[in-house]
Scaffold this motif. Structure first.
Motif, PDB file in Angstrom:
ATOM      1  N   ASP A  96       0.731  -1.156   0.102  1.00 25.45           N
ATOM      2  CA  ASP A  96      -0.011  -0.077   0.022  1.00 25.45           C
ATOM      3  C   ASP A  96       0.880   1.188  -0.011  1.00 25.45           C
ATOM      4  N   GLU A  97       1.951   1.324   0.624  1.00 27.77           N
ATOM      5  CA  GLU A  97       2.842   2.242   0.929  1.00 27.77           C
ATOM      6  C   GLU A  97       3.575   2.593  -0.414  1.00 27.77           C
ATOM      7  N   ARG A 115       6.987 -10.675  -9.646  1.00 25.34           N
ATOM      8  CA  ARG A 115       6.335 -11.287  -8.484  1.00 25.34           C
ATOM      9  C   ARG A 115       6.253 -12.753  -8.323  1.00 25.34           C
ATOM     10  N   GLY A 116       5.838 -13.301  -7.407  1.00 20.32           N
ATOM     11  CA  GLY A 116       5.578 -14.625  -7.185  1.00 20.32           C
ATOM     12  C   GLY A 116       3.765 -14.890  -7.651  1.00 20.32           C
ATOM     13  N   ARG A 120      -0.163 -10.107  -3.020  1.00 21.98           N
ATOM     14  CA  ARG A 120      -1.391  -9.479  -2.579  1.00 21.98           C
ATOM     15  C   ARG A 120      -1.011  -7.888  -3.124  1.00 21.98           C
ATOM     16  N   GLY A 121      -1.967  -7.275  -2.905  1.00 27.94           N
ATOM     17  CA  GLY A 121      -1.835  -5.608  -3.086  1.00 27.94           C
ATOM     18  C   GLY A 121      -2.382  -5.205  -4.337  1.00 27.94           C
ATOM     19  N   ASP A 122      -2.533  -6.070  -5.308  1.00 24.05           N
ATOM     20  CA  ASP A 122      -2.817  -5.626  -6.665  1.00 24.05           C
ATOM     21  C   ASP A 122      -2.039  -4.519  -7.217  1.00 24.05           C
ATOM     22  N   LEU A 165       5.082 -15.103  12.073  1.00 25.93           N
ATOM     23  CA  LEU A 165       4.160 -15.394  10.950  1.00 25.93           C
ATOM     24  C   LEU A 165       4.383 -13.967  10.050  1.00 25.93           C
ATOM     25  N   PHE A 166       4.878 -13.906   8.720  1.00 24.81           N
ATOM     26  CA  PHE A 166       5.338 -12.920   8.109  1.00 24.81           C
ATOM     27  C   PHE A 166       4.277 -12.735   6.792  1.00 24.81           C
ATOM     28  N   SER A 167       3.454 -13.609   6.541  1.00 23.36           N
ATOM     29  CA  SER A 167       2.502 -13.395   5.615  1.00 23.36           C
ATOM     30  C   SER A 167       0.957 -14.079   5.618  1.00 23.36           C
ATOM     31  N   PRO A 168       0.184 -13.476   5.354  1.00 22.53           N
ATOM     32  CA  PRO A 168      -1.134 -14.130   5.482  1.00 22.53           C
ATOM     33  C   PRO A 168      -1.459 -15.403   4.937  1.00 22.53           C
ATOM     34  N   ARG A 169      -0.726 -15.678   3.822  1.00 20.37           N
ATOM     35  CA  ARG A 169      -0.638 -17.217   3.032  1.00 20.37           C
ATOM     36  C   ARG A 169      -0.068 -18.202   4.491  1.00 20.37           C
TER      37      ARG A 169
END
Length: 237
Positions: A96-97, A115-116, A120-122, A165-169
């Motif tokens: 977002d930033e 990217r992978g 996320r983030g579109d 935990l570092f990511s939602p996935r």
């Protein structure tokens, strides 16, 4: 530790020495990064976007071009891009930033987000909608891994287990795997990371004050102290 060994070792180095001394570290990465053998075309592109060090290393295998500016998320990603000889600048702590910064600065386009498979983030869509043409190229995959036997044993025991935990996935995957009776002390990089594990039977869930490795290290340090107080018979702040 829930990330790949190299990233986990960098994170552990951020913890105070006295905190590390109190830990028995178990490495059980939840996601494996696999570079893809794809053709990467940067023809006409005026800048690249990296949102992870994994994207940097995967892209570095696919192109020799280093004449493009690299707009990055986070210090670790920026450092990785510079190590691979891109002219890199950190323009946000999260997606977002980064989007807000690039919209404000209006860099020369088109850009390409390297990217992978799971992202996320579109970023590309949001920048393009704001008038900054942005393409995407998928350069690596992120494959889910089972817990190691050591991690399963720890979760089945009675001693506190601290899980960063570092990511939602990764958080969703951990929530699907976590069983056992061990008291859980969870550190989440953001509220989006915390949400998938919010229904687990945990002792403490601490959300990092900012999406950075340094503030995550502070969160883990506080959890180590809290878990130690529980083991010692007190859990007062």
């Amino acid at each position: 530790m829930t990330r790949a060994r190299e990233a986990s070792d960098r994170f552990l180095a951020l913890l105070p020495a006295e905190t590390r001394a109190d830990l028995r570290v178990i490495h059980s990465p939840l996601i494996e990064t696999v570079p893809l053998d794809v053709e990467l075309s940067l023809a006409g592109v005026r800048g690249v976007i990296f949102t992870s060090a994994n994207g940097v290393s995967a892209a570095a295998r696919l192109t020799e071009r280093r004449d493009l500016p690299a707009w990055c998320v986070g210090g670790a990603t920026t450092a990785a891009a510079r190590a691979h000889r891109w002219g890199a600048e950190c323009v946000g702590r999260d997606a977002d930033e980064l989007v807000r910064t690039l919209i404000a600065r209006r860099p020369e386009d088109p850009l390409s987000h390297l990217r992978g498979v799971h992202a996320r983030g579109d970023i590309a869509a949001r920048l393009s909608a704001a008038g900054i043409e942005t393409r995407e190229a998928v350069v690596y995959d992120q494959r889910l891994l089972p817990l190691t036997p050591q991690a399963v044993q720890a979760l089945a025991g009675a001693d506190p287990v601290i899980v960063p935990l570092f990511s939602p996935r990764a958080a969703r995957h951990f929530a699907s795997l976590a069983t056992g009776r061990a008291p859980l002390y969870l550190a989440a990089m953001s509220h989006a990371v915390a949400e998938p594990v919010s229904s687990l039977n945990f002792n403490t869930l601490k959300v990092s004050k900012a999406p950075t490795a340094q503030t995550m290290a502070q969160a883990v340090t506080s959890l180590v102290a809290r878990a130690g107080r529980v083991v010692g018979g007190s859990d007062e702040d």
